[in-house]
Every structure is written in structure tokens, then in C-alpha cells.
Design a protein around this motif. Structure first.
Motif, short mmCIF file in Angstrom:
data_model
loop_
_atom_site.label_atom_id
_atom_site.label_comp_id
_atom_site.label_asym_id
_atom_site.label_seq_id
_atom_site.Cartn_x
_atom_site.Cartn_y
_atom_site.Cartn_z
N LYS A 172 4.29 -51.01 -16.03
CA LYS A 172 3.50 -49.85 -15.66
C LYS A 172 4.27 -48.94 -14.70
CE LYS A 172 -1.12 -48.75 -13.88
NZ LYS A 172 -2.37 -49.31 -13.29
N HIS A 173 4.17 -47.63 -14.91
CA HIS A 173 4.84 -46.61 -14.09
C HIS A 173 6.36 -46.74 -14.12
CE1 HIS A 173 0.78 -46.01 -12.87
NE2 HIS A 173 0.74 -46.95 -11.96
N ASN A 174 6.92 -47.29 -15.19
CA ASN A 174 8.37 -47.45 -15.34
C ASN A 174 8.97 -48.44 -14.34
OD1 ASN A 174 7.77 -44.25 -15.91
ND2 ASN A 174 9.16 -45.15 -17.43
N PHE B 69 0.98 -50.55 -5.61
CA PHE B 69 2.43 -50.69 -5.65
C PHE B 69 2.85 -52.07 -5.17
CE2 PHE B 69 6.48 -50.16 -3.22
CZ PHE B 69 7.31 -49.99 -4.32
N LYS C 215 9.38 -44.19 -8.18
CA LYS C 215 8.80 -44.17 -9.53
C LYS C 215 7.29 -44.30 -9.46
CE LYS C 215 11.45 -47.47 -11.18
NZ LYS C 215 12.01 -48.47 -12.13
N TRP C 216 6.84 -45.22 -8.64
CA TRP C 216 5.39 -45.41 -8.51
C TRP C 216 4.75 -44.18 -7.87
CZ3 TRP C 216 2.52 -45.41 -3.99
CH2 TRP C 216 1.16 -45.72 -4.15
N SER D 294 5.57 -41.12 -7.82
CA SER D 294 5.62 -39.88 -8.60
C SER D 294 4.95 -40.00 -9.96
CB SER D 294 7.08 -39.46 -8.81
OG SER D 294 7.76 -40.38 -9.64
N ASN D 295 4.30 -41.11 -10.26
CA ASN D 295 3.80 -41.28 -11.62
C ASN D 295 2.66 -40.30 -11.92
OD1 ASN D 295 0.99 -42.74 -11.94
ND2 ASN D 295 1.96 -43.76 -10.18
N ASP E 134 -0.10 -40.47 -13.62
CA ASP E 134 -1.48 -40.95 -13.52
C ASP E 134 -2.02 -40.78 -12.10
OD1 ASP E 134 -1.42 -41.66 -16.17
OD2 ASP E 134 -0.99 -43.78 -15.79
#
Length: 442
Positions: A31-33, A65, A335-336, A338-339, A341
Motif C-alpha cells: 500500500k502507498h508504494n 504509517f 511515499k506515505w 504524499s500518497n 488517498d
């Protein structure tokens, strides 16, 4: 900083990127790359961030996170007026106190030597800067390298009193026309709140850029000489200043106003229009700070000039410090953070972990065009997306703050009654000297 030290830091940062890129190049992301297997579990990251409800909303969500990665976070929030000083101190200390830092885009070039480029990491994990409007994406890049994600970014809008102005102006000529009519019908309310003060943050250039860009002018020529001395740019500058000196549709205190003062003037009912960043919307009808109700506050895209609308956009990226020894974990955090969603949720949900959060700031194109995001925010994202179709940013060069200060001083003196052309020509001479000294002009 000497060139050799700067090069060493840059080389070290690039080596860290290479190491992170190879950490799990073939591994599938979750999830979230994020990387599977929680490879950085047990790490604690220190985050430097500006104070804003938007980032409060992100911080309050970071249990997700930690659950996904095993990484803990510690946030340090700094008021905007103190953030640049804190960022510079972090860069000089070079001790990695903060693993992730937040900054204004125009500060990026001067600090780029200790911000980690992330292009290889984005490629590895399937992330593209095309998810952002072009101006937002450029604001997080320097000399071809992406230094972070534009997590807080702003287009400009024209806010106006709906109870005083039934049809909002769509051009600067109409702003003048509406303003003169308001002076007759509502003499106790200034038509337009502007901010011409030379405040050290170059705020009096924010609206000026709309004028010179729309006129076909620019800040620099290809050879880095001053471009604001073209006839088109000079005429546009004269028209910008004339709002105050000739047409007199601005608040009389606009010479001393910084942006915050202009916003206060609008909120207190002392001015009927203000061109400003979109984030100000919720504050304009906040009963704890404003005398206005939501029904009184309207917004439209920025007025056009000479038949063209081209606006200034700004952002506050988050980047990884090259001095951090936790760069792999920091990349997972970016990454988290800036996601898309969460970008969407943070503009729709009004309560997070029991705390009220009112935020309309989003940065992804998907959020700007999302019907639910717009429904939750009175359609302000749609107006912003329209404004962003033709937007640009401040020049991304290390010398820009010094040149910008010269321009800001010239604009302030012109608004106070000085000769516009003479002042802008003098500013051009000073700018050319600065950039010649820096080696940009031969």
C-alpha cells in the motif's frame, strides 16, 4: 560552503540514493508504494514541518504509517516566519537532527546541496511527478533533479464580498471599475486589499508576476539578464502600481500591508476584495478570527490582464536530508506522506483522532478534480485547477532571494510614488551585477 565540500555532500547523497535504489529493486511494493517486510522497523524519524492544520491532519494519521512500516515519527512544527532560519541552521549544523525537512520552494536552490534527489527512487517505486500540476512539480525540482514532493502548494484566487459585489470581476480592468463603483456606494470599505510592503519575503512580487507574465514579459532573459525592462513588462508594472497610485482602488494602508495584514483587512470587513492564496478561504469566515460569514465570501480565478491569465504558484516541499543516517526510512515516509488517498481524505474529513481539521489544500490533480473534494470545499479546488492551467513559479536559482529582494524594494518604492521605469531599470542593473558576480552572466 566551499565547492569541494558541496561536491562531497552531493556525491554522498547520490551514493545514498544508489544504495536505497538497490535495497529492494525487484521487490513488490505494498500500500502507498511502501516496501514489504518492514525493512526499517524500529527506526524513529524526526520531521521538521511548518505549522498548518493541513499538516496537523497528516501527523494525526501517521499511526497508519507506523502500522505499515514499523517506523515511528517525531514531528517538530515551526511557524512560517521562523522556518527559514531553522532550515538554514539545520543545513549549517550538518548533523542530521532532522531526517525530513519542509521548506518554501524558493529556498530550495540555496539548500539543494544537502537535499537528497529522489528521481531514481520514484522510478523504482512507480511514482511520477505528473500526478501534480506542472507548476507544483517544478517547484520541487532544481537543475533537473527532483528534491522532494510539493506537499503544501497554493494557487492564487480572487476573494470578494458577495454581499457587496454581485458579479465578481474577471479582468483587472473590471477590478478597477468595480473598485471605483464601491468607493461611491460603500465609502467605508476599501475596494481592494493589496500588499506592497518590502517585508523580506518578497510578497509584493506575488501579484506583480501575474501582470508581467500575462503581458508576455518575464523575470530573466535566456542569458540571465533582467527581462523586466522590456516595454511589455514595464507597462505591466506601471499598471500594477497604478492600482494604488492612479486608480486608488486599493486600501490606503496597502503600502504598509504584508499579506497577513491584507487578509486581516478583508476579514475585518475593511476591504471588499483580495487576491491571495487559496488556503486563506476557511479563515475568511472563521468566527474566531473574522467578522464575515461564509455567505459573504466568494472566490473566482485570478483576473486576466491584457486578455491573458497567468498566475504565480507556490509550494512547500518535503525533502530528505543528506545528513540523515535514516534515508531509507525517510523515503518510505515521503511515499506515505504524499500518497493521493491521504491528500484526498485530508481535504474531506473534518475530524481526525478527535481533533477538528479544516483544510482545503490538496496538491494532486486527482484531488483538484475530485467531485467529493470539491463538494466538501465549496468547489474551491475546481477554481484552483482553472487558475493552475497557466501558472509558473519563482526562478529556481540560488541567487534569487538576493535578486528578489532588489525587485521587492523597487516595487515598494514605486507604490510609494517613485518613478516606476527608473526604479525597475535600477533594479535591473543591480540584478545584473549580482548574477555577473555569481558567474551566470558573462
Amino acid at each position: 560552503m566551499s565547492l569541494s565540500v558541496r561536491n562531497l555532500i552531493s556525491a554522498t547523497a547520490l551514493a545514498c540514493v544508489a544504495a536505497m535504489s538497490g535495497f529492494s529493486a525487484s521487490a513488490e511494493t505494498i500500500k502507498h508504494n511502501l516496501l514489504p517486510g518492514k525493512p526499517f522497523a524500529g527506526t524513529t524519524l524526526n520531521i521538521l514541518s511548518v505549522v498548518t492544520p493541513q499538516f496537523d491532519g497528516l501527523m494525526l494519521r501517521d499511526d497508519e504509517f507506523t502500522e505499515l512500516t514499523g517506523i515511528e515519527t517525531e514531528w517538530t512544527f515551526i511557524p512560517f516566519v521562523s522556518l527559514q532560519e531553522k532550515l538554514v541552521a539545520e543545513g549549517l549544523a550538518a548533523d542530521g537532527t532532522f531526517d525530513v525537512v519542509n521548506y518554501l520552494d524558493s529556498w530550495g536552490p540555496a539548500n539543494s546541496h544537502w537535499l537528497v534527489p529522489i528521481d531514481e527512487l520514484m522510478s523504482r517505486d512507480g511514482i511520477s511527478m505528473e500526478r501534480y500540476p506542472a507548476a507544483f512539480a517544478r517547484s520541487a525540482q532544481f537543475e533537473g533533479a527532483t528534491l522532494g514532493f510539493p506537499l503544501r502548494a497554493h494557487p492564487q484566487l480572487l476573494f470578494y464580498r458577495k454581499d457587496l459585489i454581485p458579479e465578481p470581476p474577471r479582468t483587472w480592468a473590471e477590478v478597477i471599475e468595480v473598485g471605483k463603483a464601491l468607493k461611491e456606494s460603500n465609502p467605508d470599505v476599501a475596494p481592494l486589499a493589496m500588499y506592497f510592503n518590502n517585508d523580506g519575503n518578497r510578497q509584493n512580487l506575488f501579484i506583480w508576476l501575474n501582470f508581467i507574465w500575462a503581458a508576455g514579459g518575464d523575470i530573466f532573459n535566456d542569458d540571465w539578464t533582467a527581462a523586466w525592462t522590456s516595454e511589455e513588462a514595464l507597462e505591466a508594472t506601471e499598471d500594477y502600481i497604478a492600482l494604488h497610485t492612479v486608480h486608488e482602488v486599493t486600501n490606503p494602508n496597502s503600502l504598509s500591508f504584508v499579506e497577513q495584514d491584507a487578509r486581516q483587512s478583508f476579514m475585518q470587513g475593511n476591504s471588499a476584495m483580495i487576491p491571495v492564496w487559496w488556503w486563506a478561504y476557511s479563515g475568511f469566515y472563521n468566527p474566531e478570527a473574522s467578522t464575515l460569514t461564509k455567505d459573504q465570501v466568494g472566490f473566482v480565478g485570478m483576473p486576466s490582464y491584457m486578455g491573458t491569465t497567468k498566475t504565480y504558484a507556490i509550494s512547500m516541499p518535503f525533502s530528505i536530508s543528506a545528513y540523515s543516517d535514516k534515508q531509507g526510512a525517510a523515503w518510505e515516509f515521503l511515499k506515505w506522506l504524499s500518497n493521493p488517498d491521504m491528500d484526498r481524505a485530508n481535504a474531506i474529513e473534518r475530524e481526525v483522532m478527535g481533533k477538528t481539521i479544516v483544510n482545503n489544500v490538496v496538491t494532486h490533480i486527482s484531488s483538484l478534480t475530485d467531485p467529493d473534494v470539491n463538494a466538501a470545499n465549496d468547489g474551491i479546488q475546481a477554481a484552483a485547477w482553472e487558475s493552475l492551467q497557466q501558472s509558473d513559479i519563482m526562478p529556481q536559482i540560488a541567487e534569487w532571494p538576493e535578486v528578489g529582494d532588489v525587485l521587492s524594494a523597487a516595487i515598494a518604492r514605486a507604490a510609494a510614488g517613485g518613478d516606476v521605469r527608473e526604479l525597475m531599470m535600477e533594479a535591473a542593473e543591480q540584478s545584473d551585477r549580482i548574477l555577473r558576480r555569481a558567474g551566470r552572466i558573462e
